[in-house]
Design a protein around this motif. Structure first.
Motif, PDB file in Angstrom:
ATOM      1  N   THR A 234      30.999  76.001 -31.104  1.00 42.00           N
ATOM      2  CA  THR A 234      32.373  75.559 -30.859  1.00 42.00           C
ATOM      3  C   THR A 234      32.947  76.269 -29.642  1.00 42.00           C
ATOM      4  N   THR A 235      32.766  77.589 -29.590  1.00 39.53           N
ATOM      5  CA  THR A 235      33.294  78.332 -28.439  1.00 39.53           C
ATOM      6  C   THR A 235      32.525  77.995 -27.165  1.00 39.53           C
ATOM      7  N   TYR A 236      31.251  77.659 -27.304  1.00 36.93           N
ATOM      8  CA  TYR A 236      30.491  77.273 -26.109  1.00 36.93           C
ATOM      9  C   TYR A 236      31.002  75.944 -25.566  1.00 36.93           C
ATOM     10  N   LEU A 237      31.186  74.964 -26.429  1.00 35.78           N
ATOM     11  CA  LEU A 237      31.614  73.633 -25.988  1.00 35.78           C
ATOM     12  C   LEU A 237      33.022  73.635 -25.406  1.00 35.78           C
ATOM     13  N   PHE A 238      33.890  74.469 -25.971  1.00 36.21           N
ATOM     14  CA  PHE A 238      35.271  74.511 -25.498  1.00 36.21           C
ATOM     15  C   PHE A 238      35.531  75.679 -24.546  1.00 36.21           C
ATOM     16  N   GLY A 239      34.480  76.451 -24.266  1.00 37.74           N
ATOM     17  CA  GLY A 239      34.622  77.621 -23.397  1.00 37.74           C
ATOM     18  C   GLY A 239      34.115  77.385 -21.994  1.00 37.74           C
ATOM     19  N   THR A 240      33.543  78.430 -21.406  1.00 41.28           N
ATOM     20  CA  THR A 240      33.124  78.363 -20.000  1.00 41.28           C
ATOM     21  C   THR A 240      31.776  77.684 -19.799  1.00 41.28           C
ATOM     22  N   GLN A 241      31.013  77.531 -20.878  1.00 42.88           N
ATOM     23  CA  GLN A 241      29.698  76.864 -20.837  1.00 42.88           C
ATOM     24  C   GLN A 241      28.779  77.469 -19.767  1.00 42.88           C
ATOM     25  N   SER A 242      28.686  78.778 -19.782  1.00 45.34           N
ATOM     26  CA  SER A 242      27.813  79.467 -18.836  1.00 45.34           C
ATOM     27  C   SER A 242      26.379  79.466 -19.349  1.00 45.34           C
ATOM     28  N   VAL A 243      25.446  79.723 -18.461  1.00 44.73           N
ATOM     29  CA  VAL A 243      24.039  79.768 -18.839  1.00 44.73           C
ATOM     30  C   VAL A 243      23.777  80.894 -19.832  1.00 44.73           C
ATOM     31  N   ILE A 244      24.326  82.069 -19.560  1.00 45.55           N
ATOM     32  CA  ILE A 244      24.103  83.193 -20.458  1.00 45.55           C
ATOM     33  C   ILE A 244      24.783  82.957 -21.804  1.00 45.55           C
ATOM     34  N   GLY A 245      25.924  82.241 -21.773  1.00 42.88           N
ATOM     35  CA  GLY A 245      26.591  81.887 -23.020  1.00 42.88           C
ATOM     36  C   GLY A 245      25.732  80.964 -23.864  1.00 42.88           C
ATOM     37  N   PHE A 246      25.059  80.044 -23.212  1.00 48.77           N
ATOM     38  CA  PHE A 246      24.152  79.127 -23.912  1.00 48.77           C
ATOM     39  C   PHE A 246      22.992  79.902 -24.537  1.00 48.77           C
TER      40      PHE A 246
ATOM     41  N   VAL B 278      32.015  89.820 -36.669  1.00 43.91           N
ATOM     42  CA  VAL B 278      30.640  90.097 -36.261  1.00 43.91           C
ATOM     43  C   VAL B 278      30.225  89.209 -35.091  1.00 43.91           C
ATOM     44  N   ALA B 279      30.739  87.988 -35.055  1.00 41.30           N
ATOM     45  CA  ALA B 279      30.365  87.030 -34.014  1.00 41.30           C
ATOM     46  C   ALA B 279      31.077  87.274 -32.687  1.00 41.30           C
ATOM     47  N   LEU B 280      31.893  88.312 -32.582  1.00 44.86           N
ATOM     48  CA  LEU B 280      32.655  88.574 -31.352  1.00 44.86           C
ATOM     49  C   LEU B 280      31.792  88.618 -30.081  1.00 44.86           C
ATOM     50  N   PRO B 281      30.591  89.190 -30.107  1.00 40.70           N
ATOM     51  CA  PRO B 281      29.789  89.185 -28.877  1.00 40.70           C
ATOM     52  C   PRO B 281      29.536  87.779 -28.343  1.00 40.70           C
ATOM     53  N   VAL B 282      29.353  86.835 -29.244  1.00 48.10           N
ATOM     54  CA  VAL B 282      29.070  85.461 -28.830  1.00 48.10           C
ATOM     55  C   VAL B 282      30.349  84.726 -28.435  1.00 48.10           C
ATOM     56  N   THR B 283      31.360  84.808 -29.289  1.00 47.88           N
ATOM     57  CA  THR B 283      32.574  84.033 -29.041  1.00 47.88           C
ATOM     58  C   THR B 283      33.315  84.511 -27.794  1.00 47.88           C
ATOM     59  N   LEU B 284      33.412  85.824 -27.616  1.00 52.45           N
ATOM     60  CA  LEU B 284      34.120  86.333 -26.437  1.00 52.45           C
ATOM     61  C   LEU B 284      33.358  86.028 -25.152  1.00 52.45           C
ATOM     62  N   LEU B 285      32.043  86.098 -25.218  1.00 58.42           N
ATOM     63  CA  LEU B 285      31.239  85.764 -24.036  1.00 58.42           C
ATOM     64  C   LEU B 285      31.425  84.290 -23.670  1.00 58.42           C
ATOM     65  N   ASN B 286      31.451  83.405 -24.674  1.00 56.82           N
ATOM     66  CA  ASN B 286      31.616  81.985 -24.408  1.00 56.82           C
ATOM     67  C   ASN B 286      32.998  81.639 -23.874  1.00 56.82           C
ATOM     68  N   VAL B 287      34.012  82.378 -24.322  1.00 52.71           N
ATOM     69  CA  VAL B 287      35.383  82.069 -23.929  1.00 52.71           C
ATOM     70  C   VAL B 287      35.768  82.721 -22.605  1.00 52.71           C
ATOM     71  N   TYR B 288      35.370  83.980 -22.407  1.00 51.91           N
ATOM     72  CA  TYR B 288      35.826  84.725 -21.236  1.00 51.91           C
ATOM     73  C   TYR B 288      34.732  85.005 -20.210  1.00 51.91           C
ATOM     74  N   GLY B 289      33.504  84.609 -20.521  1.00 52.38           N
ATOM     75  CA  GLY B 289      32.422  84.843 -19.575  1.00 52.38           C
ATOM     76  C   GLY B 289      32.439  83.826 -18.450  1.00 52.38           C
ATOM     77  N   GLY B 290      31.451  83.875 -17.616  1.00 50.55           N
ATOM     78  CA  GLY B 290      31.356  82.953 -16.492  1.00 50.55           C
ATOM     79  C   GLY B 290      29.964  82.984 -15.923  1.00 50.55           C
TER      80      GLY B 290
END
Length: 264
Positions: free
Chosen positions: A45-57, A117-129
């Motif tokens: 969900t955070t990937y689809l609605f987030g920055t959709q970066s390669v590392i996030g994927f 616990v999922a914060l590493p994934v969700t924050l990376l997907n939302v605020y990463g690039g």
């Protein structure tokens, strides 16, 4: 930020559905099966609605592999068996308040644990690039692989040991279990520390401090739960007083893999 709100809203609905299914099944073990799928839900969900970066994927895939393997293993292990003794005990203790307390103390609490616990994934997907993977990120991916191997191999070795009727009443002390009493728990913890390191590697460039440090809160929580709450204490209490277990306990590290002690 909108992606976080959407993902948390979906997680709440998902846990409500799991609770409803548990009432129909009369089995709160549904929460354990639903646990892993909740991580996959947040990740994508955070990937689809987030920055959709390669590392996030990549991180979303890794988190989903861990989560879905866990849920499938719990489902197969519990299929056809009565409700877990912990939940059965609570069912008797809570009486007419069972439904309300289950909703709050099992499903909503577990949903909160998943979210943290999922914060590493969700924050990376939302605020990463789209930034390159640095040294910390590469180390994190390497550690994730090590953690995944510890968990999967440890579970496989234990499963094989338990299937052999000759081992009934004995303690598993071979393979990875020779170096740590809980290789699967160690592997699970290491995977989340690894994903936190990958998230830090990206967030320090895209969001800066202190947000880049927040993912480690998830790793700290899962490690605390495994070591002090729902993992090690519950399992080891079942073997307390067993002479073979006590000898194994004296010579084997509780969590971090170490060479066996010479204590007998």
């Amino acid at each position: 930020m909108e992606a976080l709100y959407i993902s948390l809203g979906l997680l709440f609905c998902y846990m409500c559905v799991a609770f409803g299914i548990s009432l129909i099944r009369r089995d709160n073990g549904t929460a354990d099966i639903a646990y892993g799928w909740g991580f996959a839900l947040l990740a994508w969900t955070t990937y689809l609605f987030g920055t959709q970066s390669v590392i996030g994927f990549i991180v979303s895939v890794l988190a989903s592999v861990w989560a879905l393997r866990l849920s499938l293993r719990i489902f197969l292990r519990s299929r056809g068996k009565p409700e877990d003794f912990r939940y059965a005990k609570w069912r008797a203790q809570w009486g007419r308040h069972f439904a309300v307390r289950s909703f709050l103390q099992v499903y909503m609490l577990q949903g909160a644990v998943i979210a943290v616990v999922a914060l590493p994934v969700t924050l990376l997907n939302v605020y990463g690039g789209e930034v390159g993977l640095g040294t910390a990120g590469m180390i994190g991916l390497s550690l994730w692989i090590i953690g995944f191997l510890f968990e999967t191999i440890g579970d496989a070795q234990l499963g094989k040991f338990m299937k052999d009727s000759a081992n009934k009443g004995h303690v598993m002390s071979k393979g990875l279990w020779r170096f740590t009493r809980h290789p699967n728990y160690f592997g699970e913890s290491l995977m989340w520390w690894a994903l936190s390191l990958v998230a830090y590697d990206t967030l320090i460039l895209t969001a800066g401090l202190p947000l880049a440090l927040v993912p480690f809160v998830g790793a700290m929580l899962i490690t605390f739960l495994l070591l002090k709450v729902s993992g090690v204490p519950l399992l080891e209490a079942r073997f307390a007083g067993n002479p073979e277990w006590e000898a194994y306990k004296r010579r084997t590290s509780v969590f971090i893999p170490l060479p066996p002690s010479r204590k007998k």
